[in-house]
Design an enzyme around this catalytic site. Structure first.
Site, PDB file in Angstrom:
ATOM      1  N   SER A 174       0.851  -1.185   0.000  1.00  0.00           N
ATOM      2  CA  SER A 174       0.000   0.000   0.000  1.00  0.00           C
ATOM      3  C   SER A 174       0.883   1.231   0.000  1.00  0.00           C
ATOM      4  O   SER A 174       1.993   1.218   0.551  1.00  0.00           O
ATOM      5  CB  SER A 174      -0.901   0.021   1.237  1.00  0.00           C
ATOM      6  OG  SER A 174      -1.580   1.265   1.357  1.00  0.00           O
ATOM      7  N   TYR A 185      -3.144  -0.004  10.204  1.00  0.00           N
ATOM      8  CA  TYR A 185      -3.070  -0.368   8.794  1.00  0.00           C
ATOM      9  C   TYR A 185      -1.736   0.071   8.193  1.00  0.00           C
ATOM     10  O   TYR A 185      -1.067  -0.700   7.502  1.00  0.00           O
ATOM     11  CB  TYR A 185      -4.226   0.253   8.021  1.00  0.00           C
ATOM     12  CG  TYR A 185      -4.245  -0.134   6.557  1.00  0.00           C
ATOM     13  CD1 TYR A 185      -4.703  -1.387   6.151  1.00  0.00           C
ATOM     14  CD2 TYR A 185      -3.810   0.755   5.574  1.00  0.00           C
ATOM     15  CE1 TYR A 185      -4.714  -1.756   4.807  1.00  0.00           C
ATOM     16  CE2 TYR A 185      -3.823   0.398   4.229  1.00  0.00           C
ATOM     17  CZ  TYR A 185      -4.274  -0.862   3.858  1.00  0.00           C
ATOM     18  OH  TYR A 185      -4.278  -1.212   2.530  1.00  0.00           O
TER      19      TYR A 185
END
Length: 280
Positions: A174, A185
């Site tokens: 990501s 995250y």
């Protein structure tokens, strides 16, 4: 003239609602047969990036296994993709003890053929304010995005080496793993980047090529807010310098490139597909 007025009014309303209007015209080049005879396993393949990646591999001649946590979602994806070269398998990568068994189950689906390419796409995202995360949520994110990825890559490494396969591994990381962030995250995706680069360094001498892709903001079903947005209606986002969201097709295209022969001398890179977000 009336049509132009209607279009202008519609876009004005969009602008007032979102802060901008970007419409995307995306033409896909007709697929070749780069992956004919190859076998590919895509984790988290029932929707979003994984689903589109599976679609692209199938279009280019590969035999594909998609995995996911829910059989109903996998069967729905299978019906949409409609290919006799597609297999499905229930697999929760956060259950690390089951990984060797699941990998064996995947190879059994191929009736004696070897897996040539692993796409590690399974991931979870839980949007919360930093002060609202609890230990359980933190652990659940890490269990899939970092711990699950680590042990899946460990099993894939053993599979390739034990079978003498000069394969490919592409990890879906990501853009959040390339910029500062202290939410779970982001932390999990920094770990994914670390795993990708370390594994690439370890396996290159065996002819096994490992890379990653780092999506920016992609409209998938990973979160409730993204499910509500229609990228065809308005693709605007102020987060990307390009002022638009990233398409799943763009991520899939980079994954296929990295796993193709053209990507055979790209090693340990985590390529952002993020509209310039990580340049800030």
């Amino acid at each position: 003239m009336l049509g132009r007025i209607k279009t202008y009014t519609k876009n004005l309303l969009k602008y007032m609602k979102s802060g901008g209007v970007v419409l995307i015209k995306f033409d896909k080049v007709s697929p070749g047969r780069r992956f004919e005879g190859r076998c590919v396993l895509v984790t988290g393949g029932s929707s979003g990036i994984g689903f589109e990646t599976a679609r692209e591999y199938l279009a280019e001649g590969a035999e594909v296994i998609i995995t996911g946590r829910h059989d109903a979602a996998l069967q729905e994806a299978k019906e949409k993709l409609s290919s006799d070269r597609l297999h499905t398998m229930v697999w929760d990568v956060s259950d690390v003890k089951s990984i060797p068994q699941k990998l064996q189950e995947a190879t059994n689906l191929l009736a004696g053929k070897n897996i040539d390419i692993f796409i590690n796409n399974a991931g979870v995202y839980v949007p919360e304010n930093l002060d609202e995360y609890d230990e359980r949520t933190y652990d659940s994110i890490m269990a899939t995005n970092t711990k699950g990825l680590f042990f899946t890559c460990q099993a894939e490494k053993k599979y390739f080496i034990n079978n003498g396969i000069k394969g490919r591994i592409v990890n879906v990381c990501s853009a959040r793993g390339l910029i500062p962030g202290c939410d779970p995250y982001s932390i999990s995706k920094w770990g994914a980047v670390c795993i990708t680069k370390g594994l690439a360094h370890d396996l290159a001498k065996h002819g096994i090529i490992v890379n990653g892709v780092a999506p920016g903001i992609v409209l998938t079903n990973i979160s409730d807010w993204s499910k509500k947005l229609n990228i065809n209606d308005n693709a605007f986002t102020a987060a990307h310098p390009t002022a638009r969201y990233t398409l799943v097709e763009e991520i899939a295209g980079m994954i296929l490139y990295l796993s193709s022969d053209l990507g055979s001398n790209i090693v340990g890179e985590v390529v952002p597909v993020d509209g310039g977000w990580t340049l800030k």
